[in-house]
Design a protein around this motif. Structure first.
Motif, PDB file in Angstrom:
ATOM      1  N   LYS A 153       0.832  -1.192   0.000  1.00 41.32           N
ATOM      2  CA  LYS A 153       0.000   0.000   0.000  1.00 41.32           C
ATOM      3  C   LYS A 153       0.871   1.248   0.000  1.00 41.32           C
ATOM      4  O   LYS A 153       1.898   1.302   0.666  1.00 41.32           O
ATOM      5  N   SER A 154       0.437   2.238  -0.753  1.00 40.74           N
ATOM      6  CA  SER A 154       1.115   3.537  -0.750  1.00 40.74           C
ATOM      7  C   SER A 154       0.068   4.638  -0.870  1.00 40.74           C
ATOM      8  O   SER A 154      -1.039   4.410  -1.359  1.00 40.74           O
ATOM      9  N   SER A 155       0.410   5.814  -0.410  1.00 39.30           N
ATOM     10  CA  SER A 155      -0.537   6.930  -0.401  1.00 39.30           C
ATOM     11  C   SER A 155      -0.158   7.982  -1.436  1.00 39.30           C
ATOM     12  O   SER A 155       1.030   8.233  -1.669  1.00 39.30           O
ATOM     13  N   ASN A 156      -1.160   8.584  -2.066  1.00 35.66           N
ATOM     14  CA  ASN A 156      -0.917   9.690  -2.985  1.00 35.66           C
ATOM     15  C   ASN A 156      -1.370  10.994  -2.318  1.00 35.66           C
ATOM     16  O   ASN A 156      -1.793  11.011  -1.161  1.00 35.66           O
ATOM     17  N   ILE A 157      -1.326  12.081  -3.050  1.00 37.32           N
ATOM     18  CA  ILE A 157      -1.616  13.392  -2.476  1.00 37.32           C
ATOM     19  C   ILE A 157      -3.066  13.520  -1.989  1.00 37.32           C
ATOM     20  O   ILE A 157      -3.361  14.290  -1.074  1.00 37.32           O
ATOM     21  N   LEU A 158      -3.965  12.717  -2.578  1.00 35.69           N
ATOM     22  CA  LEU A 158      -5.367  12.786  -2.165  1.00 35.69           C
ATOM     23  C   LEU A 158      -5.602  12.205  -0.775  1.00 35.69           C
ATOM     24  O   LEU A 158      -6.681  12.389  -0.196  1.00 35.69           O
ATOM     25  N   SER A 159      -4.598  11.520  -0.248  1.00 32.27           N
ATOM     26  CA  SER A 159      -4.758  10.944   1.087  1.00 32.27           C
ATOM     27  C   SER A 159      -4.842  12.022   2.160  1.00 32.27           C
ATOM     28  O   SER A 159      -5.228  11.733   3.301  1.00 32.27           O
ATOM     29  N   MET A 168     -11.821   9.168   4.228  1.00 32.89           N
ATOM     30  CA  MET A 168     -11.395   7.764   4.204  1.00 32.89           C
ATOM     31  C   MET A 168     -12.340   6.905   3.382  1.00 32.89           C
ATOM     32  O   MET A 168     -11.967   5.857   2.878  1.00 32.89           O
ATOM     33  N   TRP A 169     -13.597   7.358   3.261  1.00 32.58           N
ATOM     34  CA  TRP A 169     -14.598   6.629   2.463  1.00 32.58           C
ATOM     35  C   TRP A 169     -14.716   7.176   1.037  1.00 32.58           C
ATOM     36  O   TRP A 169     -15.147   6.441   0.145  1.00 32.58           O
ATOM     37  N   LEU A 170     -14.326   8.432   0.832  1.00 35.35           N
ATOM     38  CA  LEU A 170     -14.583   9.079  -0.454  1.00 35.35           C
ATOM     39  C   LEU A 170     -13.338   9.382  -1.287  1.00 35.35           C
ATOM     40  O   LEU A 170     -13.395   9.342  -2.514  1.00 35.35           O
ATOM     41  N   SER A 171     -12.229   9.693  -0.641  1.00 37.39           N
ATOM     42  CA  SER A 171     -11.043  10.135  -1.378  1.00 37.39           C
ATOM     43  C   SER A 171     -10.175   8.954  -1.816  1.00 37.39           C
ATOM     44  O   SER A 171      -9.726   8.160  -0.983  1.00 37.39           O
ATOM     45  N   ILE A 176      -2.916   0.265  -4.129  1.00 38.33           N
ATOM     46  CA  ILE A 176      -2.570  -1.093  -3.729  1.00 38.33           C
ATOM     47  C   ILE A 176      -1.987  -1.831  -4.921  1.00 38.33           C
ATOM     48  O   ILE A 176      -2.634  -1.950  -5.965  1.00 38.33           O
ATOM     49  N   ASP A 177      -0.761  -2.294  -4.774  1.00 34.94           N
ATOM     50  CA  ASP A 177      -0.120  -3.143  -5.788  1.00 34.94           C
ATOM     51  C   ASP A 177      -0.075  -4.560  -5.235  1.00 34.94           C
ATOM     52  O   ASP A 177       0.406  -4.785  -4.119  1.00 34.94           O
ATOM     53  N   SER A 178      -0.574  -5.505  -6.000  1.00 36.33           N
ATOM     54  CA  SER A 178      -0.605  -6.898  -5.549  1.00 36.33           C
ATOM     55  C   SER A 178      -0.085  -7.817  -6.642  1.00 36.33           C
ATOM     56  O   SER A 178      -0.304  -7.580  -7.835  1.00 36.33           O
ATOM     57  N   SER A 179       0.608  -8.840  -6.210  1.00 33.39           N
ATOM     58  CA  SER A 179       1.130  -9.855  -7.131  1.00 33.39           C
ATOM     59  C   SER A 179       0.724 -11.229  -6.624  1.00 33.39           C
ATOM     60  O   SER A 179       0.820 -11.512  -5.420  1.00 33.39           O
ATOM     61  N   ILE A 207      -6.409   2.036  -7.266  1.00 35.44           N
ATOM     62  CA  ILE A 207      -6.412   3.207  -6.396  1.00 35.44           C
ATOM     63  C   ILE A 207      -7.823   3.376  -5.844  1.00 35.44           C
ATOM     64  O   ILE A 207      -8.788   3.438  -6.611  1.00 35.44           O
ATOM     65  N   ARG A 208      -7.952   3.477  -4.541  1.00 32.78           N
ATOM     66  CA  ARG A 208      -9.268   3.556  -3.923  1.00 32.78           C
ATOM     67  C   ARG A 208      -9.176   4.223  -2.554  1.00 32.78           C
ATOM     68  O   ARG A 208      -8.066   4.412  -2.015  1.00 32.78           O
ATOM     69  N   PRO A 209     -10.310   4.567  -1.957  1.00 29.27           N
ATOM     70  CA  PRO A 209     -10.299   5.142  -0.606  1.00 29.27           C
ATOM     71  C   PRO A 209      -9.723   4.148   0.403  1.00 29.27           C
ATOM     72  O   PRO A 209      -9.775   2.928   0.199  1.00 29.27           O
ATOM     73  N   LEU A 210      -9.218   4.669   1.492  1.00 25.96           N
ATOM     74  CA  LEU A 210      -8.551   3.844   2.493  1.00 25.96           C
ATOM     75  C   LEU A 210      -9.452   2.745   3.030  1.00 25.96           C
ATOM     76  O   LEU A 210      -9.023   1.594   3.193  1.00 25.96           O
TER      77      LEU A 210
END
Length: 230
Positions: A153-159, A168-171, A176-179, A207-210
């Motif tokens: 998991k990593s966060s972008n500026i919208l976090s 946390m529900w909307l932004s 999430i990168d998964s292999s 990319i999705r809300p937390l």
């Protein structure tokens, strides 16, 4: 299909290994005198090289699913894997097909941390446990399927909107990168001869809300193409 081709080649190999064929053209490789045996500088290597294929077609095939600490094979996964291997029974390559119960793999393999679980020494120890369990089923060979998964998991500026709580529900501030990785290996139950190996890997990025950044869902998406025919 790929699976049938592999077993067809395996059947040809088993036949050729017991015939008088001299094998491939050596070209410029120097011919070794017939009265001189090749030497191995390690007892373990010599032991492995001395193993020979023993199965005869049709044979009894066991399937062992080795789950990682992050993900386990569910019943739907098992049904899909069994259906794809069932084609071997239809073609007369396998006389019987079954899963090896994890309850019979009695080695102390679950009291290990995640990293030591896949060390070379413990892999060999567990492989022996799998072969012993397979022998209780009277299996001639066992196909071991292992899975290794990775999520990050990593966060972008919208976090930054997570500070508002409702963000946390909307932004969509979490990436999430998964292999999803599978490896398969076919072993002779009696002498641990390795017939072949195969690998499969797929990945997903979202990319999705937390609140909705579930790692299990991400892994399921990573394997959404389904299990390959090994």
């Amino acid at each position: 299909m790929k699976l049938i081709q592999i077993f067809t080649l395996l059947a040809i190999f088993s036949y050729c290994s017991s015939s008088d064929s001299k094998g491939f053209e050596r070209g410029q490789i120097q011919q070794r005198p017939e009265n001189v045996k090749p030497l191995a500088d390690s007892y373990d290597v010599q032991t492995i090289l001395s193993k020979k294929p023993q199965i005869r077609f049709p044979f009894r095939l066991g399937i062992y699913l080795d789950s990682s600490s992050q993900w386990r094979f569910n019943q739907r996964d098992k049904d899909e894997i069994y259906a794809k291997f069932s084609i071997l029974k239809e073609k007369g390559i396998v006389s019987d097909l079954f899963f090896i119960s994890d309850a019979l793999v009695t080695g102390d393999v679950y009291n290990r941390n995640y990293y030591s679980y896949y060390s070379i020494h413990e892999y060999h120890t567990k492989l022996k446990d799998i072969r012993i369990a397979s022998a209780r089923y009277n299996a001639d060979a066992v196909y071991v399927i292992r899975n290794y998964n990775f999520t990050e998991k990593s966060s972008n500026i919208l976090s930054i909107f997570y500070l508002t709580i409702i963000g946390m529900w909307l932004s969509p501030g979490t990436k999430i990168d998964s292999s999803f990785y599978l490896s398969g290996s076919l072993w002779d139950v009696r002498n641990e001869y390795l017939y072949f190996t195969s690998e499969y890997e797929d990945s997903d990025s979202s990319i999705r809300p937390l609140v909705f950044s579930d790692e299990k869902i991400a892994l399921e998406k990573a394997k959404s193409k389904g299990f390959p025919v090994f």
